[in-house]
Design an enzyme around this catalytic site. Structure first.
Site, PDB file in Angstrom:
ATOM      1  N   ASP A  85       4.931  -8.668   0.074  1.00 23.20           N
ATOM      2  CA  ASP A  85       4.254  -8.044   1.035  1.00 23.20           C
ATOM      3  C   ASP A  85       4.654  -7.919   2.262  1.00 23.20           C
ATOM      4  OD1 ASP A  85       0.806  -7.692   1.303  1.00 23.20           O
ATOM      5  OD2 ASP A  85       1.662  -8.844   3.095  1.00 23.20           O
TER       6      ASP A  85
HETATM    7  N1  LIG Z   1       8.335   4.686   1.290  1.00 27.04           N
HETATM    8  C1  LIG Z   1       8.023   3.434   2.239  1.00 27.04           C
HETATM    9  N2  LIG Z   1       7.204   2.627   2.150  1.00 27.04           N
HETATM   10  C2  LIG Z   1       6.899   1.840   3.311  1.00 27.04           C
HETATM   11  C3  LIG Z   1       7.635   1.720   4.243  1.00 27.04           C
HETATM   12  N3  LIG Z   1       7.100   0.713   5.231  1.00 27.04           N
HETATM   13  C4  LIG Z   1       6.105   0.099   4.577  1.00 27.04           C
HETATM   14  N4  LIG Z   1       6.034   0.773   3.379  1.00 27.04           N
HETATM   15  C5  LIG Z   1       5.031   0.719   2.455  1.00 27.04           C
HETATM   16  O1  LIG Z   1       3.873   0.024   2.995  1.00 27.04           O
HETATM   17  C6  LIG Z   1       3.259  -0.800   2.023  1.00 27.04           C
HETATM   18  C7  LIG Z   1       3.040  -2.166   2.719  1.00 27.04           C
HETATM   19  O2  LIG Z   1       1.767  -2.678   2.250  1.00 27.04           O
HETATM   20  P1  LIG Z   1       1.613  -3.921   1.066  1.00 27.04           P
HETATM   21  O3  LIG Z   1       0.225  -4.668   1.184  1.00 27.04           O
HETATM   22  O4  LIG Z   1       2.746  -4.849   1.402  1.00 27.04           O
HETATM   23  O5  LIG Z   1       1.868  -3.261  -0.239  1.00 27.04           O
HETATM   24  P2  LIG Z   1       0.925  -2.181  -0.888  1.00 27.04           P
HETATM   25  O6  LIG Z   1       1.287  -0.785  -0.866  1.00 27.04           O
HETATM   26  O7  LIG Z   1      -0.650  -2.570  -0.518  1.00 27.04           O
HETATM   27  O8  LIG Z   1       0.864  -2.444  -2.510  1.00 27.04           O
HETATM   28  P3  LIG Z   1       0.738  -4.057  -3.372  1.00 27.04           P
HETATM   29  O9  LIG Z   1       2.096  -4.682  -3.443  1.00 27.04           O
HETATM   30  O10 LIG Z   1       0.070  -3.590  -4.194  1.00 27.04           O
HETATM   31  O11 LIG Z   1      -0.071  -4.769  -2.242  1.00 27.04           O
HETATM   32  C8  LIG Z   1       4.207  -0.946   0.843  1.00 27.04           C
HETATM   33  O12 LIG Z   1       3.665  -0.192  -0.234  1.00 27.04           O
HETATM   34  C9  LIG Z   1       5.339  -0.719   1.347  1.00 27.04           C
HETATM   35  O13 LIG Z   1       6.425   0.137   0.325  1.00 27.04           O
HETATM   36  C10 LIG Z   1       8.822   2.590   4.356  1.00 27.04           C
HETATM   37  O14 LIG Z   1       9.736   2.871   5.310  1.00 27.04           O
HETATM   38  N5  LIG Z   1       8.891   3.523   3.299  1.00 27.04           N
END
Ligand SMILES: Nc1nc2c(ncn2[C@@H]2O[C@H](COP(=O)(O)OP(=O)(O)OP(=O)(O)O)[C@@H](O)[C@H]2O)c(=O)[nH]1
Length: 217
Positions: A85
């Protein structure tokens, strides 16, 4: 051979593993992140900002990994489940995804020209061997954002990219030119520190190369 499951819907996290030669199974954990963090606020709120960011992201990462582990049930082969996360710490404020254009614009008006920290909690659970095990830890990457004009913020928000990523930016997409300074782990910002993931796996006796696809016999 160790089976590897990524407990995440994140494309960025999956690509980080794939670029490192690991093709994980994807199992998305249905965790109410806001409610879970809120239910722990009396423990989390008194912490100093960075400690609060690390504890919050590890709490959420662990919940995702444990949810998927529970759904997998008993397994035949050693299985490594990875949850993660990510949150952006700007000043004392912890920020996830903006979700709306208005919030993404507000975020950029606040963070342009500023230094912030992208914190990713990692949780690894090993099941299917004699003992089973669990480890969690957070990695923090320091970032500085370009001092974008209002027009450039509007143009970036209009692409939609900043809406569904923690911190309203990407390092490997349209947002790449907007990070002027980075200290620490690059992949941690995308969503998964490979170095930390390898260390936590090794702490549980997982030999990292065993996660690579084995050559056909
Ligand atoms: N490609 C990319 N994704 C990013 C970057 N910064 C943040 N993210 C994405 O932002 C999201 C952060 O939200 P989280 O709640 O941690 O994860 P999520 O996408 O909701 O997915 P889950 O693990 O299923 O909860 C993640 O999917 C990260 O991969 C970046 O610089 N590049």
């Amino acid at each position: 051979m160790t089976r590897i499951v990524l407990a995440s819907a994140s494309r960025g996290r999956r690509e980080v593993l794939r670029q490192a030669g690991i093709d994980p199974e994807i199992r998305v954990a249905d965790v109410d992140e806001e409610a879970l963090a809120a239910s722990h606020e009396e423990v989390l709120d008194p912490l100093p900002p960075l400690a609060r960011a690390e504890a919050t992201t590890c709490l959420l990462a662990t919940a995702k990994a444990r949810t998927v582990a529970a759904h997998l049930g008993p397994v035949e082969t050693p299985t490594l489940i990875i949850g993660a996360d990510s949150l952006l710490l700007l000043g004392e404020e912890l920020q996830g995804k903006p979700h709306t254009a208005e919030r993404a614009r507000e975020r950029w008006l606040a963070q342009r020209g500023a230094t912030a920290h992208l914190v990713t909690g990692h949780a690894l659970i090993l099941i299917g061997n004699e003992r089973g095990d669990e480890r969690s830890a957070a990695a923090t990457t320091e970032l500085r954002f370009a001092d974008l004009s209002d027009d450039e913020i509007d143009a970036y928000v209009a692409t939609g990219e900043p809406l569904e990523v923690a911190g309203a930016f990407t390092l490997d997409g349209l947002g790449a030119p907007y990070v002027t300074h980075l200290v620490g782990d690059y992949h941690n910002v995308i969503g998964l520190s490979l170095a930390l993931t390898r260390r936590l796996a090794a702490d549980m006796g997982v030999f990292w190369p065993s996660l690579w696809p084995q050559p056909a016999k």
